[in-house]
Design a protein around this motif. Structure first.
Motif, PDB file in Angstrom:
ATOM      1  N   MET A 130       0.826  -1.205   0.000  1.00  0.00           N
ATOM      2  CA  MET A 130       0.000   0.000   0.000  1.00  0.00           C
ATOM      3  C   MET A 130       0.863   1.259   0.000  1.00  0.00           C
ATOM      4  O   MET A 130       0.575   2.228  -0.707  1.00  0.00           O
ATOM      5  CB  MET A 130      -0.940  -0.006   1.204  1.00  0.00           C
ATOM      6  CG  MET A 130      -2.007  -1.083   1.095  1.00  0.00           C
ATOM      7  SD  MET A 130      -3.014  -1.241   2.570  1.00  0.00           S
ATOM      8  CE  MET A 130      -4.019   0.232   2.422  1.00  0.00           C
ATOM      9  N   GLY A 133       1.982   2.209  -3.262  1.00  0.00           N
ATOM     10  CA  GLY A 133       0.945   2.655  -4.191  1.00  0.00           C
ATOM     11  C   GLY A 133       0.150   1.554  -4.878  1.00  0.00           C
ATOM     12  O   GLY A 133      -0.475   1.808  -5.912  1.00  0.00           O
ATOM     13  N   ALA A 134       0.160   0.356  -4.335  1.00  0.00           N
ATOM     14  CA  ALA A 134      -0.592  -0.748  -4.960  1.00  0.00           C
ATOM     15  C   ALA A 134      -2.070  -0.381  -5.075  1.00  0.00           C
ATOM     16  O   ALA A 134      -2.661   0.199  -4.171  1.00  0.00           O
ATOM     17  CB  ALA A 134      -0.431  -2.025  -4.145  1.00  0.00           C
ATOM     18  N   SER A 135      -2.652  -0.752  -6.193  1.00  0.00           N
ATOM     19  CA  SER A 135      -4.081  -0.517  -6.416  1.00  0.00           C
ATOM     20  C   SER A 135      -4.881  -1.596  -5.680  1.00  0.00           C
ATOM     21  O   SER A 135      -4.329  -2.597  -5.215  1.00  0.00           O
ATOM     22  CB  SER A 135      -4.393  -0.594  -7.912  1.00  0.00           C
ATOM     23  OG  SER A 135      -4.189  -1.928  -8.375  1.00  0.00           O
ATOM     24  N   ASP A 136      -6.188  -1.391  -5.593  1.00  0.00           N
ATOM     25  CA  ASP A 136      -7.049  -2.406  -4.981  1.00  0.00           C
ATOM     26  C   ASP A 136      -6.910  -3.735  -5.708  1.00  0.00           C
ATOM     27  O   ASP A 136      -6.857  -4.794  -5.079  1.00  0.00           O
ATOM     28  CB  ASP A 136      -8.514  -1.958  -4.990  1.00  0.00           C
ATOM     29  CG  ASP A 136      -8.788  -0.844  -3.986  1.00  0.00           C
ATOM     30  OD1 ASP A 136      -7.885  -0.522  -3.180  1.00  0.00           O
ATOM     31  OD2 ASP A 136      -9.909  -0.302  -4.020  1.00  0.00           O
ATOM     32  N   ALA A 137      -6.825  -3.685  -7.026  1.00  0.00           N
ATOM     33  CA  ALA A 137      -6.686  -4.916  -7.819  1.00  0.00           C
ATOM     34  C   ALA A 137      -5.361  -5.613  -7.504  1.00  0.00           C
ATOM     35  O   ALA A 137      -5.307  -6.847  -7.418  1.00  0.00           O
ATOM     36  CB  ALA A 137      -6.790  -4.596  -9.311  1.00  0.00           C
ATOM     37  N   GLN A 138      -4.301  -4.840  -7.334  1.00  0.00           N
ATOM     38  CA  GLN A 138      -3.004  -5.431  -7.005  1.00  0.00           C
ATOM     39  C   GLN A 138      -3.025  -6.037  -5.598  1.00  0.00           C
ATOM     40  O   GLN A 138      -2.460  -7.108  -5.377  1.00  0.00           O
ATOM     41  CB  GLN A 138      -1.896  -4.385  -7.126  1.00  0.00           C
ATOM     42  CG  GLN A 138      -1.607  -3.988  -8.559  1.00  0.00           C
ATOM     43  CD  GLN A 138      -0.709  -2.776  -8.651  1.00  0.00           C
ATOM     44  OE1 GLN A 138      -0.854  -1.808  -7.882  1.00  0.00           O
ATOM     45  NE2 GLN A 138       0.217  -2.805  -9.614  1.00  0.00           N
ATOM     46  N   LEU A 139      -3.677  -5.359  -4.659  1.00  0.00           N
ATOM     47  CA  LEU A 139      -3.792  -5.913  -3.305  1.00  0.00           C
ATOM     48  C   LEU A 139      -4.608  -7.207  -3.327  1.00  0.00           C
ATOM     49  O   LEU A 139      -4.240  -8.188  -2.683  1.00  0.00           O
ATOM     50  CB  LEU A 139      -4.431  -4.898  -2.360  1.00  0.00           C
ATOM     51  CG  LEU A 139      -3.589  -3.671  -2.030  1.00  0.00           C
ATOM     52  CD1 LEU A 139      -4.410  -2.649  -1.256  1.00  0.00           C
ATOM     53  CD2 LEU A 139      -2.341  -4.068  -1.251  1.00  0.00           C
ATOM     54  N   SER A 141      -4.844  -9.237  -5.770  1.00  0.00           N
ATOM     55  CA  SER A 141      -3.981 -10.245  -6.383  1.00  0.00           C
ATOM     56  C   SER A 141      -2.985 -10.807  -5.365  1.00  0.00           C
ATOM     57  O   SER A 141      -2.724 -12.026  -5.349  1.00  0.00           O
ATOM     58  CB  SER A 141      -3.235  -9.624  -7.569  1.00  0.00           C
ATOM     59  OG  SER A 141      -2.364 -10.565  -8.148  1.00  0.00           O
TER      60      SER A 141
END
Length: 176
Positions: A130, A133-139, A141
């Motif tokens: 986070m 800068g991870a996106s919701d989709a990356q989190l 994943s």
């Protein structure tokens, strides 16, 4: 019902079991007896483990009428009560009767790490992702990937002795 956990240990606090059970009979709480589990810094050994089956048998003999209650299939505890009791007692038999096959739990530690198994040393830092800068989709994943690596039992370890030899945080830093 408010859960109140206790880990009976031979020669240390076994004598408190009846008092805790009496408390559960008188008040709307669930006293949970948890088998002593191996974590870093707790000096786990077989000699410190009171198997839930032995505890249940002894408690049933000293306080008759204890009956199993229906609980959710994914509950980690087997819950019992007495007719007319306000509360209940539960047994978490993670060492002698693992419930891993029905476990649907994840733990997010206070420092932002995700653990898919309480006994596994493997963690994924969602906090760091986070902060980067991870996106919701990356989190999502990252979480899905961690779940995909979850073992069927005890983090893939064969015995409580193997768990005790594996580097893992103390329970106080995992939470739960």
């Amino acid at each position: 019902r408010y859960p109140n956990p206790s880990s009976p240990t031979p020669g240390v606090n076994e004598h408190e079991v009846d008092a805790f059970a009496a408390l559960a009979r008188a008040r709307p709480i669930d006293v949970r007896f948890i088998e002593f589990m191996p974590f870093d810094d707790n000096d786990w050994s077989d000699s410190k483990l009171v198997p839930s089956a032995e505890l249940l048998a002894a408690l049933s003999q000293r306080q008759p009428g204890l009956r199993r209650l229906r609980t959710d299939a994914h509950d980690v505890a087997r819950t019992y009560s007495w007719p007319g009791a306000e509360g209940s007692v539960s047994f978490i038999s993670s060492m002698t009767e693992p419930f891993c096959g029905g476990c649907n739990r994840l733990r997010l530690t206070a420092d932002g790490s995700l653990k898919v198994c309480l006994f596994g040393g493997s963690e994924i830092s969602l906090r760091d992702a986070m902060r980067e800068g991870a996106s919701d989709a990356q989190l999502l994943s990252l979480v899905s990937s961690a779940l995909g690596r979850k073992h069927a039992r005890h983090a893939g370890l064969a015995s409580p002795h193997d768990i005790a030899r594996t580097k893992n945080r103390p329970m106080t830093t995992i939470g739960g």
